[in-house]
Design a protein around this motif. Sequence first.
Motif, PDB file in Angstrom:
ATOM      1  N   PRO A 168     -16.880   0.928  -4.558  1.00 57.19           N
ATOM      2  CA  PRO A 168     -17.000   2.150  -5.087  1.00 57.19           C
ATOM      3  C   PRO A 168     -16.338   2.659  -6.250  1.00 57.19           C
ATOM      4  N   HIS A 200     -14.564   0.284   4.423  1.00 60.28           N
ATOM      5  CA  HIS A 200     -14.973  -0.536   3.200  1.00 60.28           C
ATOM      6  C   HIS A 200     -13.581  -1.284   2.695  1.00 60.28           C
ATOM      7  N   GLU A 201     -13.641  -2.558   2.687  1.00 61.10           N
ATOM      8  CA  GLU A 201     -12.421  -3.268   2.316  1.00 61.10           C
ATOM      9  C   GLU A 201     -11.212  -2.708   3.007  1.00 61.10           C
ATOM     10  N   PHE A 202     -11.317  -2.384   4.380  1.00 56.64           N
ATOM     11  CA  PHE A 202     -10.314  -1.982   5.204  1.00 56.64           C
ATOM     12  C   PHE A 202      -9.800  -3.244   5.931  1.00 56.64           C
ATOM     13  N   GLU A 217      -5.280   7.126   7.044  1.00 50.77           N
ATOM     14  CA  GLU A 217      -4.696   6.153   6.034  1.00 50.77           C
ATOM     15  C   GLU A 217      -3.194   6.246   6.153  1.00 50.77           C
ATOM     16  N   VAL A 218      -2.522   5.006   6.161  1.00 47.29           N
ATOM     17  CA  VAL A 218      -1.167   4.960   6.214  1.00 47.29           C
ATOM     18  C   VAL A 218      -0.426   5.010   5.274  1.00 47.29           C
ATOM     19  N   SER A 219      -0.693   5.013   3.884  1.00 51.07           N
ATOM     20  CA  SER A 219      -0.163   5.225   2.677  1.00 51.07           C
ATOM     21  C   SER A 219       0.148   6.519   2.101  1.00 51.07           C
ATOM     22  N   LEU A 253      -1.283   6.912  -1.517  1.00 54.32           N
ATOM     23  CA  LEU A 253      -2.809   6.811  -1.651  1.00 54.32           C
ATOM     24  C   LEU A 253      -3.122   8.059  -1.012  1.00 54.32           C
ATOM     25  N   LEU A 268      -5.830  -6.216   7.109  1.00 56.40           N
ATOM     26  CA  LEU A 268      -5.113  -5.868   8.389  1.00 56.40           C
ATOM     27  C   LEU A 268      -4.627  -7.462   8.565  1.00 56.40           C
ATOM     28  N   VAL A 313      -5.315  -0.288  -5.385  1.00 56.62           N
ATOM     29  CA  VAL A 313      -6.682  -0.027  -5.686  1.00 56.62           C
ATOM     30  C   VAL A 313      -6.980   0.201  -7.233  1.00 56.62           C
ATOM     31  N   TYR A 354       0.721  -1.365  -0.085  1.00 54.30           N
ATOM     32  CA  TYR A 354      -0.064   0.009   0.042  1.00 54.30           C
ATOM     33  C   TYR A 354       0.778   1.046  -0.066  1.00 54.30           C
ATOM     34  N   GLU A 396     -13.471   8.018   7.662  1.00 55.75           N
ATOM     35  CA  GLU A 396     -13.124   6.630   6.743  1.00 55.75           C
ATOM     36  C   GLU A 396     -12.045   6.079   7.111  1.00 55.75           C
ATOM     37  N   GLY A 451      -9.018   3.743   5.881  1.00 56.02           N
ATOM     38  CA  GLY A 451      -8.449   3.062   4.382  1.00 56.02           C
ATOM     39  C   GLY A 451      -9.419   3.473   3.240  1.00 56.02           C
ATOM     40  N   PRO A 452      -9.365   4.689   2.920  1.00 55.63           N
ATOM     41  CA  PRO A 452     -10.048   5.396   1.768  1.00 55.63           C
ATOM     42  C   PRO A 452      -9.636   4.887   0.589  1.00 55.63           C
ATOM     43  N   GLY A 453      -8.418   4.339   0.191  1.00 54.70           N
ATOM     44  CA  GLY A 453      -8.167   3.844  -1.066  1.00 54.70           C
ATOM     45  C   GLY A 453      -7.902   4.942  -1.760  1.00 54.70           C
ATOM     46  N   THR A 468     -12.950  -2.208  -6.269  1.00 49.23           N
ATOM     47  CA  THR A 468     -13.792  -2.490  -5.334  1.00 49.23           C
ATOM     48  C   THR A 468     -15.074  -1.588  -5.638  1.00 49.23           C
TER      49      THR A 468
HETATM   50  N1  SAH Z   1     -11.799   1.642   1.077  1.00 49.57           N
HETATM   51  C1  SAH Z   1     -11.256   1.643  -0.240  1.00 49.57           C
HETATM   52  C2  SAH Z   1      -9.713   1.021  -0.356  1.00 49.57           C
HETATM   53  C3  SAH Z   1      -9.794  -0.622   0.202  1.00 49.57           C
HETATM   54  S1  SAH Z   1      -7.755  -1.064  -0.003  1.00 49.57           S
HETATM   55  C4  SAH Z   1     -12.069   1.164  -1.339  1.00 49.57           C
HETATM   56  O1  SAH Z   1     -13.033   0.441  -0.964  1.00 49.57           O
HETATM   57  O2  SAH Z   1     -11.889   1.353  -2.638  1.00 49.57           O
HETATM   58  C5  SAH Z   1      -7.282  -0.735   1.760  1.00 49.57           C
HETATM   59  C6  SAH Z   1      -7.025   0.477   2.252  1.00 49.57           C
HETATM   60  O3  SAH Z   1      -6.787   0.635   3.616  1.00 49.57           O
HETATM   61  C7  SAH Z   1      -5.973   1.349   1.396  1.00 49.57           C
HETATM   62  O4  SAH Z   1      -6.310   2.739   1.393  1.00 49.57           O
HETATM   63  C8  SAH Z   1      -4.714   1.240   2.543  1.00 49.57           C
HETATM   64  O5  SAH Z   1      -3.535   2.256   2.243  1.00 49.57           O
HETATM   65  C9  SAH Z   1      -5.258   1.334   3.849  1.00 49.57           C
HETATM   66  N2  SAH Z   1      -4.458   0.611   4.968  1.00 49.57           N
HETATM   67  C10 SAH Z   1      -4.037  -0.658   5.007  1.00 49.57           C
HETATM   68  N3  SAH Z   1      -3.714  -0.803   6.242  1.00 49.57           N
HETATM   69  C11 SAH Z   1      -3.835   0.172   6.918  1.00 49.57           C
HETATM   70  C12 SAH Z   1      -3.688   0.328   8.457  1.00 49.57           C
HETATM   71  N4  SAH Z   1      -3.139  -0.333   9.037  1.00 49.57           N
HETATM   72  N5  SAH Z   1      -4.092   1.838   8.784  1.00 49.57           N
HETATM   73  C13 SAH Z   1      -4.565   2.578   7.906  1.00 49.57           C
HETATM   74  N6  SAH Z   1      -5.007   2.366   6.707  1.00 49.57           N
HETATM   75  C14 SAH Z   1      -4.641   1.243   6.216  1.00 49.57           C
END
Ligand code: SAH
Length: 439
Positions: free
Chosen positions: A90, A213-215, A155-157, A160, A219, A82, A76, A121, A123-125, A88
Amino acid sequence: AAMAPARRALLAARLLGRAPLSAALRLSSGAEKPWEAGGNGGALQRHLSRKLRATGAVTVAEYMREALTNPGQGYYTRRGGVGRDFVTSPEISQVFGELIGIWFISEWMATGKPKAFQLVELGPGRGTLTDDILRVFNQLASLLSKCDVSVHLVEVSPKLSETQALMLTGGKVQSGPEDKSAYMKGVSKTGIPISWYRDIQDVPPGYSFYLAHEFFDALPIHKFQRTERGWREVLVDIDPEVPDQLRFVLSPSSTPATENFIQPEERRDHVEVCPEAGVIIQRLACRIEKDGGAALVADYGHDGTKTDTFRGFRNHKLHDVLKAPGTADLTADVDFSFLRKMTQGRTATLGPIKQREFLKNMGIDLRLQVLLQNSHDTATQQQLLHSYDMLMNPKKMGDCFHFFALLPHHRLAHPDKKEKPESKSPVAPVAGFGELVLK
Ligand code: SAH
């Protein structure tokens, strides 16, 4: 209402043209670009090999954390992912985010329209989901005119977060703002303040709607195998026969994780546990109990029944989880029964309910009709129908994706029950899990 933005139509047309879906949900598309592949000689692979040689095998959770979020070389952190390796909901349809936006509005109304709320939000991708939600908030501006809305993205990335900033603010952001809790700040195209954080604990307290969503599937998980000598943890180490190749091994004895995470009544032979998901749910539950609001979690998952779900995806294809770490998305199904347990009764929970049922309850059919009527070219209409099918078809995303919510207990209990037991007026149903009523 605005039609599907051109970029989305394009992306979707490109992806959706190429049915069928792979068994594991991601679409097949795009050619491998060798300069992006990383390969076995990748920096993260070398880093992990050195580490494993020095310290011995690591847990799957430790491996997954390195592969996904290692600050320099994680998937990431560096690749973004993504849209490139997986798509995904969205990213498939604007309707998905619009209906989630309406869910938050409906909860806000059901709790007496508080004067302010935060949309948080995790992990907002690419930022698409928040963008679609903010468009709904903007369309309902008259309803929200007296409400102070702010957006908080965890968001950690860095890669992104840049994409999100571009999508949501047009790139006008301030990095390292004075108030230290956020690492970036900006204002949405519709005038709503947005802050970025690395950890949910940095988000200021207050009445909030949380969205994941897909977060949770991204993990790190621990994996356990039942053996004749009891539970063993699955570990990752170097294959002595093939230098630099990784392999799974079982821990020689039980580990602290086997002691802590396996329930005595467990019936399965293989179990995956995501402690980090548990910690985050605990935090959300505490915050909702204290300050009110709700959390909506959407992901693929199960209710404590599945076994081995650890998978890798690269370029929309299944990818060996141990090959070229950092170049593929790694994911495991979310165990909703574990999330429910980790609320520790601080909040009520609803679901998991199948995505197609949730979206149907939210009025997706009506929304599709309106969009179809407003679109005058057949290509757009085809795309709308295609994306509806992707989200709703039980064989595509309709059945395996689920919605799950945390709500304050009082949201589900009858407000007047104690004072007026004879009162017949029912509590407003929670949209999506029941019928949508906006009053
Ligand atoms: N919600 C978005 C993206 C899903 S991908 C969608 O549905 O399209 C996973 C997302 O979580 C990415 O933005 C990734 O960088 C973030 N992420 C992954 N591990 C994380 C963590 N430990 N803390 C915060 N964000 C994280």
